[in-house]
Design a protein around this motif. Structure first.
Motif, PDB file in Angstrom:
ATOM      1  N   ARG A  82      53.024  38.027  28.244  1.00 35.34           N
ATOM      2  CA  ARG A  82      52.270  36.888  28.786  1.00 35.34           C
ATOM      3  C   ARG A  82      51.796  37.133  30.210  1.00 35.34           C
ATOM      4  NH1 ARG A  82      56.878  32.477  28.080  1.00 35.34           N
ATOM      5  NH2 ARG A  82      58.039  34.334  28.766  1.00 35.34           N
ATOM      6  N   VAL A  83      52.323  38.170  30.869  1.00 31.74           N
ATOM      7  CA  VAL A  83      52.053  38.412  32.284  1.00 31.74           C
ATOM      8  C   VAL A  83      50.888  39.392  32.431  1.00 31.74           C
ATOM      9  CG1 VAL A  83      52.989  39.272  34.457  1.00 31.74           C
ATOM     10  CG2 VAL A  83      54.438  37.917  32.915  1.00 31.74           C
ATOM     11  N   LEU A  84      49.888  38.995  33.233  1.00 34.48           N
ATOM     12  CA  LEU A  84      48.702  39.810  33.462  1.00 34.48           C
ATOM     13  C   LEU A  84      48.483  39.997  34.955  1.00 34.48           C
ATOM     14  CD1 LEU A  84      46.363  37.920  30.952  1.00 34.48           C
ATOM     15  CD2 LEU A  84      47.560  40.087  30.525  1.00 34.48           C
ATOM     16  N   ASP A  85      47.740  41.021  35.329  1.00 36.02           N
ATOM     17  CA  ASP A  85      47.418  41.286  36.730  1.00 36.02           C
ATOM     18  C   ASP A  85      46.026  40.735  37.040  1.00 36.02           C
ATOM     19  OD1 ASP A  85      45.905  43.303  38.742  1.00 36.02           O
ATOM     20  OD2 ASP A  85      48.020  43.110  39.294  1.00 36.02           O
ATOM     21  N   TYR A  86      45.914  39.955  38.104  1.00 38.25           N
ATOM     22  CA  TYR A  86      44.649  39.306  38.451  1.00 38.25           C
ATOM     23  C   TYR A  86      43.541  40.320  38.710  1.00 38.25           C
ATOM     24  CZ  TYR A  86      41.291  36.422  41.065  1.00 38.25           C
ATOM     25  OH  TYR A  86      40.152  35.791  41.505  1.00 38.25           O
ATOM     26  N   ASP A  87      43.800  41.287  39.553  1.00 36.40           N
ATOM     27  CA  ASP A  87      42.757  42.251  39.914  1.00 36.40           C
ATOM     28  C   ASP A  87      42.281  43.043  38.699  1.00 36.40           C
ATOM     29  OD1 ASP A  87      42.841  41.367  42.480  1.00 36.40           O
ATOM     30  OD2 ASP A  87      43.720  43.193  43.333  1.00 36.40           O
ATOM     31  N   GLU A  88      43.215  43.432  37.827  1.00 39.61           N
ATOM     32  CA  GLU A  88      42.827  44.146  36.614  1.00 39.61           C
ATOM     33  C   GLU A  88      42.006  43.249  35.704  1.00 39.61           C
ATOM     34  OE1 GLU A  88      46.335  45.642  34.787  1.00 39.61           O
ATOM     35  OE2 GLU A  88      46.815  47.042  36.428  1.00 39.61           O
ATOM     36  N   LEU A  89      42.390  41.986  35.618  1.00 40.09           N
ATOM     37  CA  LEU A  89      41.667  41.031  34.779  1.00 40.09           C
ATOM     38  C   LEU A  89      40.232  40.878  35.260  1.00 40.09           C
ATOM     39  CD1 LEU A  89      42.200  38.906  32.440  1.00 40.09           C
ATOM     40  CD2 LEU A  89      42.536  37.230  34.283  1.00 40.09           C
ATOM     41  N   VAL A  90      40.057  40.725  36.584  1.00 37.73           N
ATOM     42  CA  VAL A  90      38.727  40.521  37.148  1.00 37.73           C
ATOM     43  C   VAL A  90      37.892  41.804  37.055  1.00 37.73           C
ATOM     44  CG1 VAL A  90      37.467  40.037  39.285  1.00 37.73           C
ATOM     45  CG2 VAL A  90      39.432  38.631  38.655  1.00 37.73           C
ATOM     46  N   ALA A  91      38.486  42.934  37.415  1.00 35.49           N
ATOM     47  CA  ALA A  91      37.747  44.201  37.406  1.00 35.49           C
ATOM     48  C   ALA A  91      37.293  44.584  35.999  1.00 35.49           C
ATOM     49  CB  ALA A  91      38.610  45.311  38.001  1.00 35.49           C
ATOM     50  N   GLY A  92      38.064  44.182  34.996  1.00 34.24           N
ATOM     51  CA  GLY A  92      37.743  44.553  33.628  1.00 34.24           C
ATOM     52  C   GLY A  92      36.761  43.625  32.946  1.00 34.24           C
ATOM     53  N   TRP A 145      50.418  34.047  32.165  1.00 35.46           N
ATOM     54  CA  TRP A 145      50.842  34.007  33.568  1.00 35.46           C
ATOM     55  C   TRP A 145      50.126  35.158  34.269  1.00 35.46           C
ATOM     56  CZ3 TRP A 145      54.435  30.317  35.265  1.00 35.46           C
ATOM     57  CH2 TRP A 145      55.012  29.549  34.249  1.00 35.46           C
ATOM     58  N   VAL A 146      49.202  34.838  35.172  1.00 36.36           N
ATOM     59  CA  VAL A 146      48.393  35.855  35.842  1.00 36.36           C
ATOM     60  C   VAL A 146      48.888  36.003  37.275  1.00 36.36           C
ATOM     61  CG1 VAL A 146      46.080  36.599  36.461  1.00 36.36           C
ATOM     62  CG2 VAL A 146      46.438  35.236  34.389  1.00 36.36           C
ATOM     63  N   VAL A 147      49.268  37.218  37.642  1.00 34.96           N
ATOM     64  CA  VAL A 147      49.874  37.474  38.954  1.00 34.96           C
ATOM     65  C   VAL A 147      48.802  37.901  39.946  1.00 34.96           C
ATOM     66  CG1 VAL A 147      51.563  38.853  40.217  1.00 34.96           C
ATOM     67  CG2 VAL A 147      52.043  38.122  37.864  1.00 34.96           C
ATOM     68  N   LEU A 148      48.735  37.179  41.074  1.00 35.81           N
ATOM     69  CA  LEU A 148      47.834  37.523  42.167  1.00 35.81           C
ATOM     70  C   LEU A 148      48.548  38.525  43.068  1.00 35.81           C
ATOM     71  CD1 LEU A 148      46.774  34.796  41.017  1.00 35.81           C
ATOM     72  CD2 LEU A 148      46.049  34.211  43.330  1.00 35.81           C
ATOM     73  N   PRO A 149      48.014  39.736  43.218  1.00 35.99           N
ATOM     74  CA  PRO A 149      48.722  40.786  43.970  1.00 35.99           C
ATOM     75  C   PRO A 149      48.917  40.420  45.449  1.00 35.99           C
ATOM     76  CG  PRO A 149      46.924  41.711  42.661  1.00 35.99           C
ATOM     77  CD  PRO A 149      46.755  40.226  42.642  1.00 35.99           C
ATOM     78  N   ASP A 150      50.001  40.910  46.005  1.00 41.45           N
ATOM     79  CA  ASP A 150      50.245  40.852  47.445  1.00 41.45           C
ATOM     80  C   ASP A 150      51.169  42.004  47.785  1.00 41.45           C
ATOM     81  OD1 ASP A 150      52.942  39.998  46.902  1.00 41.45           O
ATOM     82  OD2 ASP A 150      52.258  37.926  46.782  1.00 41.45           O
ATOM     83  N   ASP A 151      51.571  42.096  49.034  1.00 38.83           N
ATOM     84  CA  ASP A 151      52.403  43.231  49.456  1.00 38.83           C
ATOM     85  C   ASP A 151      53.885  42.876  49.485  1.00 38.83           C
ATOM     86  OD1 ASP A 151      52.479  41.511  51.594  1.00 38.83           O
ATOM     87  OD2 ASP A 151      51.655  42.926  53.055  1.00 38.83           O
TER      88      ASP A 151
END
Length: 540
Positions: free
Chosen positions: A153-163, A137-143
């Protein structure tokens, strides 16, 4: 005489071409997301290339379904690109589905990964343990500040892409000619008459539909446009507008999760939007504030999902200088089948004639064939503007079946899609919807069109929304009942509305009942839901 084959290069049609064309030719163009974020196509392409290798790192197999549960944002656009160009299948999930339908389609699609907006986690995370096939489950950040579950199972989208390191080769070169028929997208129907059914788009069908949005004389997207798909990206590829914009080099404006009228109008004004698409309920909601904003850059407003009342279209023509142009289609048609509006032969006609032409759903896009047939016999009916029959469609971006379920009676013996819509077609090929087969009202053995009654009622200046459905009647079997939402502060009565429409329809068409409501029920894509209205009135 022997046949001679063509000597053109056998190159596949793929979404990879759309990405790499935008990356090479239009790197400077922008994708603007509500909130002020502005990235170039070059930056979006870089994120897409990183996301491609991130999917590999997650072990997502080729051909796997990758679900998105998200609003119209730049990150969602990157998923629109990265998933299909790596030969995986983008499954855009309707964020307004009931938990029952949501769990059904994620399980039925066998989604391997779900990408979800942080703000939307409360709608889907409670189902996570009932969806064991979803590995990540990949979470797309927002405010939004929504709590993120502490779960491996939970991942951060921006961290996934940046890494992830960006993929450096050509996605397009990895496709063979046969690969153009690989699945690129999956979208489920609304499921109003049973479980939702999956429609599987191919790379080939998506590219051809994309070219259809570029066709001059219809939508005609071009490089100088600024395109704002208000229609959700979780619904039928947002009518193809994101792919079409990138193919032609137009800038994109993505409004995020908010459908607030002031928010949408400010965005259209500040970004000088030239083309926008939305369902009628959204266009209706903007009317009270239209004249408060400068929409002078607008050249084309697209309406679809249900009929656009002429009064609504003319309101925009008066206030903005551009009418709302009808379109018609469905999830199974990718989704655009016809586009309305006037053509050169109508230029010398009077205002009344042009309004009537604009009220039609329009002509088929190139490569789409449309016919009407007798509901009982299946015989094709004449294109005379009078004969009413079921609309059937064929073309390279029209579904020929459903994902893992029998198409049943949805397709004819010769392969045409049966739409369930009733319409006329005139000598110029203009389709004019009469009703859905299931929405026609049979009163005393004669048919009443709910669409025509709704159009007449909506022409009253105080009416914001209207739906007409059949109510049982001991004498006539069925009689029409109108459910109406009035503008704030209106004192209009049922008698006022009936008096207004009496010159427009046959006397026996007049609704037996007019019920005023604060709001009408909607489907997950923002269309009026007559199914929910019937259920509510049946219970009442």
């Amino acid at each position: 005489m022997t046949d001679v084959d063509g000597l053109m290069q056998p190159r596949p049609l793929t979404i990879a071409h759309i990405l790499e064309r935008a990356e090479k030719l239009y790197a400077h163009k922008h994708v603007t997301t509500a909130g002020g974020e502005r990235l170039t196509y070059a930056e979006v392409a870089d994120h897409t290339r990183r996301l491609a290798t991130a999917l590999d790192a997650l072990g997502v197999p080729v051909g796997a379904r990758v679900a998105t549960f998200a609003a119209n944002t730049r990150r969602h656009l990157e998923l629109y690109l990265a998933v299909p160009v790596t030969k995986r299948v983008l499954h855009s999930v309707n964020i307004r589905l009931s938990p029952e339908h949501l769990e059904y389609i994620v399980e039925h699609a066998e989604d391997d990964v779900v990408f979800v907006d942080r703000a939307l986690l409360p709608r889907i995370w409670p189902s996570a343990d009932r969806l064991p096939k979803v590995r990540h489950w990949v979470v797309l950040p927002d405010d939004s500040g929504t709590e993120i579950p502490e779960d491996p199972r939970v991942l951060d989208y921006d961290e996934l892409v940046a890494g992830a390191a960006p993929f450096t080769g050509s996605f397009e070169d990895a496709f063979t000619l046969a690969d153009e028929n690989l699945a690129s997208g999956l979208c489920y129907t609304s499921g109003t008459t049973g479980p939702p059914k999956g429609v599987v788009y191919s790379h080939r069908s998506t590219v051809l539909h994309c070219l259809g949005t570029l066709a001059a004389g219809f939508i005609g997207l071009c490089e100088s446009d600024v395109v704002m798909p208000i229609v959700p990206m979780f619904h039928a590829n947002a009518w193809g507008l994101p792919y079409g914009a990138m193919m032609t080099g137009a800038s994109l404006v993505l409004p995020g999760p908010s459908a607030d009228p002031t928010h949408l109008l400010r965005l259209m004004e500040s970004e000088r939007v030239t083309v926008a698409g939305a369902v009628p309920t959204v266009w209706t909601s903007l009317v009270p504030r239209l004249r408060d904003h400068d929409l002078g850059a607008t050249r084309f407003l697209l309406g679809g999902g249900s009929a656009i009342a002429p009064a609504l279209s003319e309101t925009y023509r008066s206030a903005v200088g551009v009418p709302i142009t009808h379109s018609w289609g469905m999830t199974e048609i990718s989704p655009v089948g016809t586009i309305g509006g006037t053509r050169t032969q109508h230029q010398d006609g009077g205002a009344e004639q042009q309004v009537a032409v604009r009220a039609a759903q329009g002509q088929p896009l190139p490569l789409v064939n449309v016919r009407i047939v007798d509901v009982e016999t299946g015989r094709e009916l004449p294109r005379d503007g009078r004969a009413i029959g079921e609309v059937q469609v064929a073309g390279p971006w029209v579904a020929g079946g459903y994902f893992r379920v029998d198409g049943g009676t949805s397709f004819t013996g010769d392969g045409w899609l049966r739409t369930g819509d009733l319409a006329t077609i005139d000598a110029e090929g203009y389709l004019r919807l009469v009703d859905r087969i299931k929405d026609l009202i049979k009163s005393g053995g004669e048919w009443i069109s709910s669409v025509e009654l709704e159009t007449a009622i909506f022409s009253h200046p105080d009416v914001v929304e209207v739906a007409v459905i059949a109510r049982p009647d001991p004498r006539w079997v069925e009689r029409p009942a109108a459910y109406v939402v009035l503008r704030d502060g209106s004192a209009a009565t049922a008698e006022d509305l009936l008096r207004h429409i009496t010159p427009m329809v046959a006397k026996w068409w007049l609704p037996d009942e007019v019920v005023f409501m604060s709001a009408l029920p909607k489907t997950g894509t923002g269309k009026l839901s007559k199914t929910a209205l019937r259920d509510a009135t049946r219970i009442a």
